[in-house]
Design a protein around this motif. Structure first.
Motif, PDB file in Angstrom:
ATOM      1  N   HIS A 139       3.014  31.222  -4.087  1.00 49.23           N
ATOM      2  CA  HIS A 139       4.066  31.970  -3.392  1.00 49.23           C
ATOM      3  C   HIS A 139       3.572  33.359  -3.007  1.00 49.23           C
ATOM      4  O   HIS A 139       3.830  33.828  -1.891  1.00 49.23           O
ATOM      5  CB  HIS A 139       5.317  32.072  -4.259  1.00 49.23           C
ATOM      6  N   ASP A 140       2.881  34.022  -3.924  1.00 51.90           N
ATOM      7  CA  ASP A 140       2.345  35.351  -3.616  1.00 51.90           C
ATOM      8  C   ASP A 140       1.350  35.291  -2.465  1.00 51.90           C
ATOM      9  O   ASP A 140       1.349  36.156  -1.591  1.00 51.90           O
ATOM     10  CB  ASP A 140       1.675  35.963  -4.853  1.00 51.90           C
ATOM     11  N   GLY A 158      15.100  31.303  -2.194  1.00 47.44           N
ATOM     12  CA  GLY A 158      15.824  30.284  -2.937  1.00 47.44           C
ATOM     13  C   GLY A 158      14.880  29.218  -3.444  1.00 47.44           C
ATOM     14  O   GLY A 158      13.653  29.367  -3.387  1.00 47.44           O
ATOM     15  N   TYR A 159      15.486  28.152  -3.935  1.00 44.22           N
ATOM     16  CA  TYR A 159      14.722  27.058  -4.512  1.00 44.22           C
ATOM     17  C   TYR A 159      15.269  25.727  -4.019  1.00 44.22           C
ATOM     18  O   TYR A 159      16.444  25.607  -3.700  1.00 44.22           O
ATOM     19  CB  TYR A 159      14.802  27.093  -6.044  1.00 44.22           C
ATOM     20  N   GLY A 200      10.840  23.717  -6.187  1.00 45.23           N
ATOM     21  CA  GLY A 200       9.908  24.363  -5.277  1.00 45.23           C
ATOM     22  C   GLY A 200      10.587  25.542  -4.603  1.00 45.23           C
ATOM     23  O   GLY A 200      11.809  25.673  -4.649  1.00 45.23           O
ATOM     24  N   GLY A 201       9.813  26.399  -3.979  1.00 43.54           N
ATOM     25  CA  GLY A 201      10.348  27.600  -3.345  1.00 43.54           C
ATOM     26  C   GLY A 201      10.837  27.358  -1.932  1.00 43.54           C
ATOM     27  O   GLY A 201      10.363  26.465  -1.228  1.00 43.54           O
ATOM     28  N   VAL A 202      11.800  28.187  -1.513  1.00 43.39           N
ATOM     29  CA  VAL A 202      12.300  28.229  -0.140  1.00 43.39           C
ATOM     30  C   VAL A 202      12.115  29.670   0.331  1.00 43.39           C
ATOM     31  O   VAL A 202      12.499  30.609  -0.378  1.00 43.39           O
ATOM     32  CB  VAL A 202      13.787  27.815  -0.056  1.00 43.39           C
ATOM     33  N   PHE A 203      11.554  29.846   1.532  1.00 43.67           N
ATOM     34  CA  PHE A 203      11.164  31.167   2.004  1.00 43.67           C
ATOM     35  C   PHE A 203      11.898  31.551   3.283  1.00 43.67           C
ATOM     36  O   PHE A 203      12.234  30.687   4.097  1.00 43.67           O
ATOM     37  CB  PHE A 203       9.647  31.197   2.233  1.00 43.67           C
TER      38      PHE A 203
END
Length: 170
Positions: free
Chosen positions: A42-43, A54-55, A76-79
């Protein structure tokens, strides 16, 4: 090790090249390590995809868990740059092997702190600001996902590639 795995996944995602198995010396050993790789990923991806907003939860049904051979849901991530409004047109070339899933998205009015656990349905319901009809954009970014194992799939946000949101329902 964690950063090396995250860099390999980030490179594949940026180039839209199907991800092969990670080198043996950097494959996440277990799901906990998979999530550590995911946070590092993510970084690394933030300049391209924006902030984490969010996720997503994947593999929530017994049918999918059996199909993917994972006994529980995964996150998992939401961007921000991959959350779209209804009506958007997205080029297929932006993905490796794109798919869509019908979903219900929830926007929270406040964060749910880990210290509030265990969570009850009533407690979580009080934190919900709105529901959205949603389409999850999934991307099978792998040469052969079946060979990678849950820790690597988790490390790569479990097929997450974005979402399209309909109008909010309070």
């Amino acid at each position: 090790r964690i950063l090396a795995a995250a860099k390999a996944i980030a490179s594949a995602r940026r180039s839209r090249a199907p991800l092969k198995a990670l080198p043996k010396d950097v494959v996440p050993r277990d799901e906990a390590e998979g999530y550590q790789v995911q946070y590092a990923l993510h970084d690394l991806l933030q300049p391209q995809v924006g902030s984490l907003v969010g996720y997503k939860i994947g593999c929530t049904s017994a049918v999918m868990q059996e199909y993917i051979n994972i006994p529980h849901p995964c996150g998992g991530g939401v961007f921000e740059k991959v959350v779209h409004d209804s009506g958007v047109r997205l080029p297929a070339a932006d993905f490796v092997h794109v798919g869509v899933e019908c979903e219900i998205a929830v926007r929270l009015a406040r964060n749910l702190a880990a210290s509030e656990a265990p969570f009850t349905a009533e407690w979580v319901a009080e934190a919900i600001e709105a529901y959205h009809p949603a389409i999850e954009i999934v991307d099978d970014r792998y040469v052969k996902w079946e060979t990678l194992g849950a820790p690597t799939l988790i490390a790569d946000d479990f097929f997450a590639a974005g979402c399209v949101l309909g109008e909010a329902v309070p």
